[in-house]
Design an enzyme around this catalytic site. Structure first.
Site, mmCIF file in Angstrom:
data_model
loop_
_atom_site.group_PDB
_atom_site.id
_atom_site.type_symbol
_atom_site.label_atom_id
_atom_site.label_comp_id
_atom_site.label_asym_id
_atom_site.label_seq_id
_atom_site.Cartn_x
_atom_site.Cartn_y
_atom_site.Cartn_z
ATOM 1 N N GLU A 52 90.902 -55.764 -17.791
ATOM 2 C CA GLU A 52 91.888 -55.095 -16.926
ATOM 3 C C GLU A 52 92.484 -56.058 -15.901
ATOM 4 O O GLU A 52 93.667 -55.992 -15.591
ATOM 5 C CB GLU A 52 91.266 -53.882 -16.210
ATOM 6 C CG GLU A 52 90.892 -52.734 -17.142
ATOM 7 C CD GLU A 52 92.085 -52.127 -17.870
ATOM 8 O OE1 GLU A 52 93.222 -52.300 -17.416
ATOM 9 O OE2 GLU A 52 91.870 -51.485 -18.913
ATOM 10 N N TYR A 135 94.528 -47.480 -10.664
ATOM 11 C CA TYR A 135 94.621 -47.566 -12.130
ATOM 12 C C TYR A 135 93.374 -48.244 -12.717
ATOM 13 O O TYR A 135 92.724 -47.726 -13.629
ATOM 14 C CB TYR A 135 95.894 -48.326 -12.573
ATOM 15 C CG TYR A 135 95.724 -48.816 -13.985
ATOM 16 C CD1 TYR A 135 95.861 -47.936 -15.047
ATOM 17 C CD2 TYR A 135 95.324 -50.136 -14.258
ATOM 18 C CE1 TYR A 135 95.607 -48.342 -16.353
ATOM 19 C CE2 TYR A 135 95.071 -50.551 -15.545
ATOM 20 C CZ TYR A 135 95.221 -49.649 -16.586
ATOM 21 O OH TYR A 135 94.948 -50.042 -17.861
ATOM 22 N N ASP A 153 99.441 -45.941 -15.527
ATOM 23 C CA ASP A 153 100.092 -47.254 -15.492
ATOM 24 C C ASP A 153 101.549 -47.069 -15.934
ATOM 25 O O ASP A 153 102.002 -45.928 -16.103
ATOM 26 C CB ASP A 153 99.343 -48.269 -16.374
ATOM 27 C CG ASP A 153 99.522 -47.993 -17.863
ATOM 28 O OD1 ASP A 153 100.018 -46.898 -18.219
ATOM 29 O OD2 ASP A 153 99.191 -48.875 -18.674
#
Ligand code: SF4
Length: 369
Positions: A52, A135, A153
């Site tokens: 991520e 997120y 997102d």
């Protein structure tokens, strides 16, 4: 501009409409979603976190080789926590947004020492980590621990705003609140990881920003934007980015088969990366004007010996960095050079981490001396 045809009220949104959305999406994910990436199905919170962080502001295809390199070099958070800063920056080289790398290292060390190597396991404790926003916290919480948090997102904003016809601007506090609430309502609580993956994949492969593949979309029958010809108008943003251009003039001093470089410090882009001598000016200038800039006058450089070696433009979120490169071969190192610089042999340059822009220059020029 979107006509005020419909303003979705997510609170009153039809339950059946929401259930249909989730059912269709999960069916598509189980049957047709062929997007394969190594971090999908991953349950190790460290590797999910790593993927991520790499994917923030980076396309999956570009981030993939970095993910593979990082997981090979640092298979666990302890490996990363004990790594040498320079080595981590070198591996990150080319991804840009170096704050991500700095926060990543700081977080790895924090977890390793303060949390005894145990990755936090609730949405709130994950979000409290450096460099992690709502997120990323939702992604780690759902992918690693199956917790019921919907991710929001760019892909999710697009799918939801088009399907439900929501014209609240996505870059406003209200927009963020509204879309997050809707994402959490739509979540398949029994499989939050699968649901989150599904909606992001649908946005990345079907409901793309330009030319979405509506005919092959599992949501097409009830999609508001498709029915009303608003696909190109949604999602809505309140303001456009103002992008300013900065003009960097790099002078590569060459002496005795060595080049002068310096670590960037201060509160600016590319912190801790190395670069040749930099003179920034509000406009681009040529050699004759460059040697006369106040910070360069002390060097007493000859404009005729300053060789223009090319130009490179790099787009960052709010900036364009236009770099002009020059080389200058010196018999004696100029005394006016800042004391915190280093003279590095050409063949050892690969031991230092440089911004992408500087690398492009080195790749083309330096090794020819
Ligand atoms: S029908 Fe088209 S616009 Fe609507 S969600 Fe699917 S791809 Fe996106």
């Amino acid at each position: 501009m979107v006509q005020p045809v419909y303003i979705a009220n997510t609170a009153k949104m039809n339950k059946a409409q929401q259930q249909y959305f989730t059912r269709q999406l999960m069916h598509w994910h189980a049957t047709y979603n062929e997007r394969s990436l190594p971090w999908k199905e991953e349950k190790d919170p460290y590797k999910i976190w790593l993927s991520e962080i790499i994917l923030q502001q980076t396309r999956a295809e570009q981030g993939l080789p970095y993910y593979l390199r990082f997981t090979a070099a640092y298979p666990t958070i302890q490996h990363m926590a004990t790594a040498d800063d320079e080595e981590v920056f070198r591996l990150w080289q080319g991804l840009g947004y170096y704050n991500r790398c700095r926060n990543m290292l700081a977080t790895a060390r924090y977890i390793s020492t303060e949390l005894k190597g145990k990755f936090p396991d609730s949405y709130e404790t994950i979000q409290a980590l450096k460099g992690i926003g709502p997120y990323t916290a939702a992604a780690i919480a759902s992918f690693a621990y199956g917790l019921p948090h919907g991710v929001v997102d760019g892909n999710v904003y697009r799918v939801l705003s088009r399907y439900f016809g929501i014209e609240t601007a996505i870059d406003t506090t209200q927009g963020k609140k509204e879309f997050t609430a809707l994402a959490n309502q739509l979540l398949d609580k029994a499989d939050s990881a699968g649901y989150n993956q599904a909606i992001m994949d649908l946005g990345a492969t079907v409901c793309k920003p330009a030319n979405p593949d509506c005919t092959n979309c599992p949501l097409q029958k009830k999609c508001f934007a498709r029915e009303n010809g608003l696909v190109g108008d949604l999602p809505v943003k309140s303001k456009k980015l103002t992008v300013r251009t900065r003009y960097f003039h790099y002078i590569l001093f060459v002496h005795d088969n060595k080049v002068w470089i310096r670590k960037r410090t201060g509160n600016d882009i590319w912190q801790n990366l190395y670069e040749p001598y930099l003179a920034e000016h509000e406009t681009p200038v040529q050699a004759a004007e460059l040697v006369q800039l106040p910070e360069l006058r002390l060097f007493r450089l000859k404009a005729s010996s300053l060789k223009f070696a090319g130009k490179h433009s790099q787009r960052l979120t709010h900036r364009i960095i236009e770099s002009h490169f020059y080389t200058y071969v010196v018999k004696r190192p100029p005394a006016a050079l800042p004391q915190d610089g280093l003279w590095v042999p050409f063949e050892q340059l690969d031991k230092y981490a440089f911004p992408k822009t500087v690398l492009s220059f080195f790749g083309k020029n330096v090794y020819f001396y």
